[in-house]
Design a protein around this motif. Structure first.
Motif, PDB file in Angstrom:
ATOM      1  N   ALA A 108      -8.127   7.854   1.038  1.00 33.91           N
ATOM      2  CA  ALA A 108      -7.124   7.943   2.117  1.00 33.91           C
ATOM      3  C   ALA A 108      -7.646   8.936   3.155  1.00 33.91           C
ATOM      4  O   ALA A 108      -8.260   9.945   2.799  1.00 33.91           O
ATOM      5  CB  ALA A 108      -5.804   8.412   1.536  1.00 33.91           C
ATOM      6  N   CYS A 137      -5.304   5.007  -0.509  1.00 35.34           N
ATOM      7  CA  CYS A 137      -4.209   4.247   0.084  1.00 35.34           C
ATOM      8  C   CYS A 137      -4.300   2.872  -0.565  1.00 35.34           C
ATOM      9  O   CYS A 137      -5.165   2.071  -0.201  1.00 35.34           O
ATOM     10  CB  CYS A 137      -4.395   4.171   1.602  1.00 35.34           C
ATOM     11  SG  CYS A 137      -3.077   3.252   2.350  1.00 35.34           S
ATOM     12  N   CYS A 138      -3.479   2.630  -1.599  1.00 33.16           N
ATOM     13  CA  CYS A 138      -3.715   1.412  -2.400  1.00 33.16           C
ATOM     14  C   CYS A 138      -2.417   0.842  -2.946  1.00 33.16           C
ATOM     15  O   CYS A 138      -1.362   1.467  -2.837  1.00 33.16           O
ATOM     16  CB  CYS A 138      -4.651   1.756  -3.545  1.00 33.16           C
ATOM     17  SG  CYS A 138      -3.881   2.908  -4.693  1.00 33.16           S
ATOM     18  N   LEU A 164       0.811  -1.216   0.000  1.00 38.00           N
ATOM     19  CA  LEU A 164       0.000   0.000   0.000  1.00 38.00           C
ATOM     20  C   LEU A 164       0.845   1.268   0.000  1.00 38.00           C
ATOM     21  O   LEU A 164       1.910   1.327   0.618  1.00 38.00           O
ATOM     22  CB  LEU A 164      -0.919  -0.007   1.232  1.00 38.00           C
ATOM     23  CG  LEU A 164      -1.909  -1.174   1.292  1.00 38.00           C
ATOM     24  CD1 LEU A 164      -2.677  -1.140   2.598  1.00 38.00           C
ATOM     25  CD2 LEU A 164      -2.873  -1.133   0.118  1.00 38.00           C
ATOM     26  N   GLU A 165       0.350   2.252  -0.717  1.00 38.64           N
ATOM     27  CA  GLU A 165       0.983   3.585  -0.706  1.00 38.64           C
ATOM     28  C   GLU A 165      -0.117   4.592  -1.020  1.00 38.64           C
ATOM     29  O   GLU A 165      -1.182   4.217  -1.525  1.00 38.64           O
ATOM     30  CB  GLU A 165       2.101   3.656  -1.750  1.00 38.64           C
ATOM     31  CG  GLU A 165       1.610   3.278  -3.138  1.00 38.64           C
ATOM     32  CD  GLU A 165       2.702   3.309  -4.202  1.00 38.64           C
ATOM     33  OE1 GLU A 165       3.633   4.116  -4.060  1.00 38.64           O
ATOM     34  OE2 GLU A 165       2.597   2.547  -5.158  1.00 38.64           O
ATOM     35  N   GLU A 166       0.138   5.875  -0.745  1.00 35.18           N
ATOM     36  CA  GLU A 166      -0.885   6.880  -1.026  1.00 35.18           C
ATOM     37  C   GLU A 166      -0.711   7.350  -2.472  1.00 35.18           C
ATOM     38  O   GLU A 166       0.381   7.797  -2.843  1.00 35.18           O
ATOM     39  CB  GLU A 166      -0.749   8.048  -0.042  1.00 35.18           C
ATOM     40  CG  GLU A 166      -2.025   8.863   0.001  1.00 35.18           C
ATOM     41  CD  GLU A 166      -2.020   9.819   1.183  1.00 35.18           C
ATOM     42  OE1 GLU A 166      -2.542   9.435   2.233  1.00 35.18           O
ATOM     43  OE2 GLU A 166      -1.476  10.923   1.053  1.00 35.18           O
TER      44      GLU A 166
END
Ligand code: ADP
Length: 484
Positions: free
Chosen positions: A467, A356-357, A319-321
């Motif tokens: 997010a 956030c994926c 996950l990352e923004e």
């Protein structure tokens, strides 16, 4: 009928029989105890009455010359008299019925009369004394005879009652035993007929099924629980058979779908390696075809790999923004650069839609939806990719004006290896893309929706949680759009 009910009824019947047996035993032993006590009392009554008679006769015999008391026996006479009184007291204590008490009163009265007569006759001449004494002695003996007869009759009555109880106990014991034998036999027969046989049939069916005879089904028979079990087994067997069929169809489909791009690649390779001069334009077209076929092969193999990973539980997200607008732009640009014949349009809001994926996975979902939209609609028709948000959710929609999906087919659309009839005719595919897409979206805490009408077109909508930092105040909105 349910096995539980039958077993409960059988146990309740056994318990009732055991209780009835125990209660009868208690009643019987109490009664026997009372009978023995009555019998003992009657025997004691007879013994005491006879002892009194013996005392009286001894008293009479010890009188010298019928009435004169010998000078050496006053102590024996006193002892006999005291015995007499003692036996009378014992007889009274032993008596338990009013009739017996009355008989004892009578005996006591006649004995007292005799003793008084004896005292009176002590000074009379012998003949006269005998006349005075014998009738009162006979009256006392007769009263004691009455007591004996009463006790003997009592003993007989008690004996008769004991006999009757004995018969009753015998009948009761035989009935309980017969009921137990019959009930046990009936239960065994029922278990054999309705429980063991269906169980054996079921286990035979399972063994056959396990040995590879996939058409074998368990007979649905016996009590509710066994019928449920058989039905569950049959459903499981049906589902396994269906899965096997689906897998075979899938393998056939995969083989068939791999064959098309492979044949195209083979033909292109043959053309390039033929040694003949190839015009530049033709070469370009062939290379574009090769690229498309390789991309299709890549997607099919990727879907297969993802599906296997998901089934094996080896599916992880990094996950990352990221801004959903960027992801959608990347996907759409790829198709636009690929020279799609469709009118592919992208609609984006002005402000970022942060998620956030796992960016690669979300792009994969969008790829799948866009490629389906292109695959299942006419070349030249319009396909819209819209990024928006509603409250806490980002909404990514892909809208086409293609062949559409019927409402029956919609229900199973996201199941693996499902392909609609019309799609099968129109474009190659293995039917895994949507099921993989749904698993990816769900792993992000989102959901995927579809609206479609055959012949009109389809809208696939992916809803993902935004997010936290970027969540807007709760307003449903269609933000200002930029069309690309
Ligand atoms: P594939 O496209 O490889 O067959 P998918 O899982 O992506 O597999 O799609 C499953 C099925 O759903 C397709 O075979 C097709 O029948 C139907 N489908 C998916 N997207 C569309 C669409 N946009 N229009 C019509 N049918 C579609």
């Amino acid at each position: 009928m349910s096995l539980r009910r039958i077993m409960t009824a059988a146990i309740a019947m056994l318990a009732a029989l055991a209780l009835a047996g125990a209660a009868s035993l208690i009643v019987l032993t109490t009664y026997l105890h009372r009978t023995t006590a009555s019998m003992g009392s009657a025997v004691e009554g007879v013994r005491l009455a006879e002892a009194l008679q013996v005392d009286l006769l001894s008293l009479y015999r010890l009188s010298d010359s019928l009435l004169r008391i010998p000078s050496d026996s006053p102590r024996s006479l006193a002892a006999i008299e005291s015995n007499l009184r003692l036996h009378l007291t014992e007889a009274r204590a032993n008596a338990w019925s009013p009739q017996e008490q009355a008989l004892i009163d009578d005996a006591e009265r006649t004995i007292s009369n005799y003793l008084l007569a004896r005292e009176r006759a002590a000074n009379l001449p012998t003949e006269q004394a005998a006349r005075e004494l014998v009738p009162s002695l006979e009256a006392a003996l007769a009263a004691l005879d009455g007591l004996v007869t009463f006790n003997v009759n009592e003993a007989r009555t008690v004996q008769l009652q004991a006999d009757r109880w004995d018969q009753l106990a015998n009948i009761g014991a035989v009935s309980v035993a017969a009921l137990l034998v019959l009930g046990g036999g009936a239960l065994l027969w029922w278990l054999r007929r309705f429980v063991f046989r269906p169980l054996l049939d079921m286990s035979r069916a399972m063994r056959r099924f396990g040995a590879g005879r996939k058409r074998t089904r368990a007979p649905v028979a016996g009590p509710v629980e066994l019928r449920d079990m058989a039905r569950t087994f049959n459903e499981m067997a049906n589902s396994l058979a269906r899965q096997q069929e689906e897998q075979l169809t899938f393998l056939a489909g995969v083989a068939h779908d791999l064959r098309n791009p492979l044949s195209a690649l083979k033909m292109s390779a043959a053309l390039v390696t033929s040694g003949r001069p190839i015009p530049e334009e033709r070469m370009q077209k062939t290379m574009a075809l090769v690229r498309r076929q390789v991309a299709r092969l890549d997607r099919m193999v990727g879907d297969l790999l993802d599906a296997t990973r998901i089934e094996a539980g080896r599916f992880e997200l990094s996950l990352e923004e990221r801004d959903a607008r960027e992801l959608a732009t990347a996907v759409v640009e790829l198709y636009q650069a690929g020279g799609s014949s469709h009118d592919l349009r992208l609609h984006l809001p002005e402000e970022p839609v942060l998620l956030c994926c796992d960016a690669t996975r979300v792009e994969q979902v969008l790829h799948n939806l866009v490629s389906n939209a292109l695959k299942y609609s006419q070349g030249g028709s319009r396909v819209d990719v819209i990024v928006g948000y509603e409250s806490e959710e980002a909404v990514l929609s892909v809208v086409d004006r293609g062949i559409g999906i019927s409402s029956e087919e919609l229900r199973m659309l996201f199941a693996p290896f499902r392909r609609t009839g019309r799609a099968r005719e129109k474009a190659p595919g293995v039917g895994l893309g949507l099921s993989v897409a749904r698993r990816i979206v769900e792993a992000h805490g989102g959901r995927i929706e579809v609206e479609s009408r055959p012949g009109v077109g389809s809208t696939f909508r992916v809803r993902l949680p935004r997010a936290r930092s970027a969540a807007q105040p709760a307003v449903a909105s269609s933000p200002a759009e930029t069309v690309h």
